[in-house]
Each structure stands twice: as C-alpha cells, then as structure tokens.
Scaffold this motif. Structure first.
Motif, PDB file in Angstrom:
ATOM      1  N   ASP A  34       0.836  -1.209   0.000  1.00 22.49           N
ATOM      2  CA  ASP A  34       0.000   0.000   0.000  1.00 22.49           C
ATOM      3  C   ASP A  34       0.868   1.256   0.000  1.00 22.49           C
ATOM      4  O   ASP A  34       0.577   2.219  -0.727  1.00 22.49           O
ATOM      5  N   LYS A  35       1.918   1.234   0.807  1.00 27.22           N
ATOM      6  CA  LYS A  35       2.821   2.386   0.863  1.00 27.22           C
ATOM      7  C   LYS A  35       3.506   2.600  -0.480  1.00 27.22           C
ATOM      8  O   LYS A  35       3.639   3.731  -0.975  1.00 27.22           O
ATOM      9  N   LYS A  36       3.930   1.471  -1.082  1.00 23.19           N
ATOM     10  CA  LYS A  36       4.572   1.567  -2.390  1.00 23.19           C
ATOM     11  C   LYS A  36       3.604   2.116  -3.429  1.00 23.19           C
ATOM     12  O   LYS A  36       3.968   2.967  -4.250  1.00 23.19           O
ATOM     13  N   SER A  37       2.333   1.614  -3.384  1.00 17.35           N
ATOM     14  CA  SER A  37       1.333   2.101  -4.324  1.00 17.35           C
ATOM     15  C   SER A  37       1.063   3.584  -4.105  1.00 17.35           C
ATOM     16  O   SER A  37       0.952   4.363  -5.064  1.00 17.35           O
ATOM     17  N   ALA A  38       0.965   3.976  -2.805  1.00 13.22           N
ATOM     18  CA  ALA A  38       0.732   5.390  -2.511  1.00 13.22           C
ATOM     19  C   ALA A  38       1.910   6.241  -2.965  1.00 13.22           C
ATOM     20  O   ALA A  38       1.729   7.337  -3.535  1.00 13.22           O
ATOM     21  N   ALA A  84       4.153   9.941  -6.651  1.00 15.55           N
ATOM     22  CA  ALA A  84       5.205  10.273  -7.610  1.00 15.55           C
ATOM     23  C   ALA A  84       4.623  10.578  -8.984  1.00 15.55           C
ATOM     24  O   ALA A  84       5.048  11.519  -9.666  1.00 15.55           O
ATOM     25  N   ALA A  85       3.593   9.767  -9.386  1.00 14.25           N
ATOM     26  CA  ALA A  85       2.958  10.011 -10.683  1.00 14.25           C
ATOM     27  C   ALA A  85       2.238  11.356 -10.688  1.00 14.25           C
ATOM     28  O   ALA A  85       2.328  12.131 -11.660  1.00 14.25           O
ATOM     29  N   GLU A  86       1.508  11.639  -9.595  1.00 14.61           N
ATOM     30  CA  GLU A  86       0.818  12.924  -9.509  1.00 14.61           C
ATOM     31  C   GLU A  86       1.815  14.078  -9.517  1.00 14.61           C
ATOM     32  O   GLU A  86       1.595  15.110 -10.176  1.00 14.61           O
ATOM     33  N   LYS A  87       2.923  13.910  -8.775  1.00 14.97           N
ATOM     34  CA  LYS A  87       3.943  14.958  -8.744  1.00 14.97           C
ATOM     35  C   LYS A  87       4.560  15.143 -10.127  1.00 14.97           C
ATOM     36  O   LYS A  87       4.814  16.277 -10.569  1.00 14.97           O
ATOM     37  N   LYS A  88       4.784  14.003 -10.802  1.00 12.18           N
ATOM     38  CA  LYS A  88       5.341  14.085 -12.147  1.00 12.18           C
ATOM     39  C   LYS A  88       4.391  14.819 -13.087  1.00 12.18           C
ATOM     40  O   LYS A  88       4.803  15.667 -13.890  1.00 12.18           O
ATOM     41  N   GLU A  89       3.083  14.458 -12.985  1.00 13.20           N
ATOM     42  CA  GLU A  89       2.100  15.136 -13.815  1.00 13.20           C
ATOM     43  C   GLU A  89       2.028  16.623 -13.485  1.00 13.20           C
ATOM     44  O   GLU A  89       1.936  17.473 -14.385  1.00 13.20           O
ATOM     45  N   ALA A  90       2.061  16.926 -12.165  1.00  8.65           N
ATOM     46  CA  ALA A  90       2.016  18.329 -11.754  1.00  8.65           C
ATOM     47  C   ALA A  90       3.244  19.074 -12.257  1.00  8.65           C
ATOM     48  O   ALA A  90       3.149  20.215 -12.757  1.00  8.65           O
TER      49      ALA A  90
END
Length: 243
Positions: free
Chosen positions: A122-126, A131-137
């Motif tokens: 779960d931590k890895k998924s979060a 990271a994906a959201e930050k990358k998109e941002a």
C-alpha cells in the motif's frame, strides 16, 4: 544291566567244576565278566547310547527354565512398554502442545508478514501514485511555464518589433528633421553670406548684419566663422555671416 551281571557272577562255578557238554556250551556262550573299569565304560556307553532320550531329558529340564526366563522377559517388556507408552504419551502431548504453539506462532508470524507486506505494498502504491501525480504536476507546471515563457518571448518580440519600428520611425523623423534643418541651415547660410566689395571693412559688414550695438561682437563672430586672424579682408572674399 549291572544287576544282571551280578546275578551271573553269583551263579558262576569254580574252574574245576565238571559240566556236561551241553552245560559247558551254555557256559561258554555267556559273556565274560567285566572289570570295574570295563563296568564304568559300559555305564558311560549306556548313557550316550540313546541320544534321543538324552535330548528329551534335557528338553524337559530346560522347559521350566525357559518358561521362567520368558515370563520375566515378558514382565520386563510389559513394564518397559508401559513406561515407554507413558513416556511416548507424555512426549506426544508435549509435542502436540509444542506443535500447536509452533503452529500458532507460525500463523501469527505469517499474518504479521502478510500485514507488513500489504502495508508495504500500500505504501509503495501510494508512493508511486504520489510520484505520478507529482510528475504530472511538474509536467503541467513545466508546460505552463513554457507557454508563459513563449508568451513572454512573443510579447517581448512584439514589443521589440514595435520599439524598433517606433525607433525607426523616430529615426526617420529625426533624419527628415535633420535633413530639413540642414537644408534650412544651408539656405540660411547661403542667404547670410557676403562678398567683400571694394572699400568695405569688417566692422562695417558686422554693423550692417548685427546693428551698431552688436557690431564689435559681430566682428568676432565673423572672424571665428571664417577663420580670420585679422580684420583685413581682401576684396572678393565670401564671408559667412553667423546669426
């Protein structure tokens, strides 16, 4: 056998006893007397003469001993089996208890491990989602910054073009004004020139141009404008009359 031989010795006749021929023959058919050593040998031979009988005797003598040994052995085995059974039962109970405890510990460890793995997943998924959201941002921010930079560059280019155009226009205006000024100056310079005639002096020319009050100062202006070192001016000299 010994008794029979003894009876035979009791009926033995002396050596000088006369017997008839029949009695003598019967006497001759009797076995000879045995000595003591021969008697002992006979007894020994008689004992070993019937081995099957001897085996039966030994067998019947050994049966009680064997029975006693078997009974004692069975008793010992029974007691040892009971002790062993009790020991095995105790060991089995202990082993079962230990096995249950080990199984419970293993189950608990497996559950803890599964929970830890789930938490880690779960931590890895979060983390991956963050990271994906930050990358998109970051990508959106970079795209917005790029667009802003492009807009700023375009605006700057337009402003520069407008400034260059305005500067060109201003320069053109300035050039036109300068050209006009030069033309006017040339016209004015041409109009304010004077050709020295015979009998004219530099002071008279200055008084005519600047008036009586400014004649002296006008002489100096004319001399500076024409590069004259003295007040003497030859006839026919074209003088510039500065304003």
């Amino acid at each position: 056998m010994a008794r029979k031989r003894k009876d035979k010795r009791e009926f033995e006749e002396p050596a000088d006893y006369d017997m008839n021929s029949e009695g003598q023959d019967e006497f001759n058919n009797e076995p000879p007397m045995l000595s003591r050593s021969d008697s002992r040998r006979g007894k020994k031979k008689t004992i070993f003469r019937y081995p099957l009988l001897n085996l039966l005797i030994v067998f019947f003598l050994l049966i009680p001993i064997v029975i006693v040994i078997v009974f004692v052995t069975v008793q010992n085995l029974g007691s040892s089996d009971e002790v062993k059974t009790e020991t095995e039962s105790t060991v089995n109970v202990s082993n079962n208890t230990d096995a249950k405890e080990e199984k419970a510990k293993a189950k608990k460890a497996a559950e803890e491990k599964a929970a830890a793995e789930k938490a880690a997943a779960d931590k890895k998924s979060a983390d991956e989602k963050a990271a994906a959201e930050k990358k998109e941002a970051d990508a959106a921010k970079a795209e917005a910054a790029k667009k802003e930079q492009e807009a700023a560059d375009q605006k700057a280019a337009e402003e520069k073009a407008a400034a260059d155009k305005a500067a060109a226009e201003e320069k053109a205006k300035a050039d036109a004004a300068q050209k006009k000024a030069n033309e006017e100056a040339e016209k004015k310079a041409a109009a304010s020139s004077h050709t020295v005639q015979a009998g004219e002096t530099l002071y008279g020319i200055a008084r005519s141009a600047y008036g009586s009050a400014g004649a002296a100062a006008g002489v100096e202006k004319i001399k500076q404008a024409n590069g004259l070192g003295s007040n003497d001016v030859p006839v026919g000299t074209v003088l510039k009359i500065p304003q």
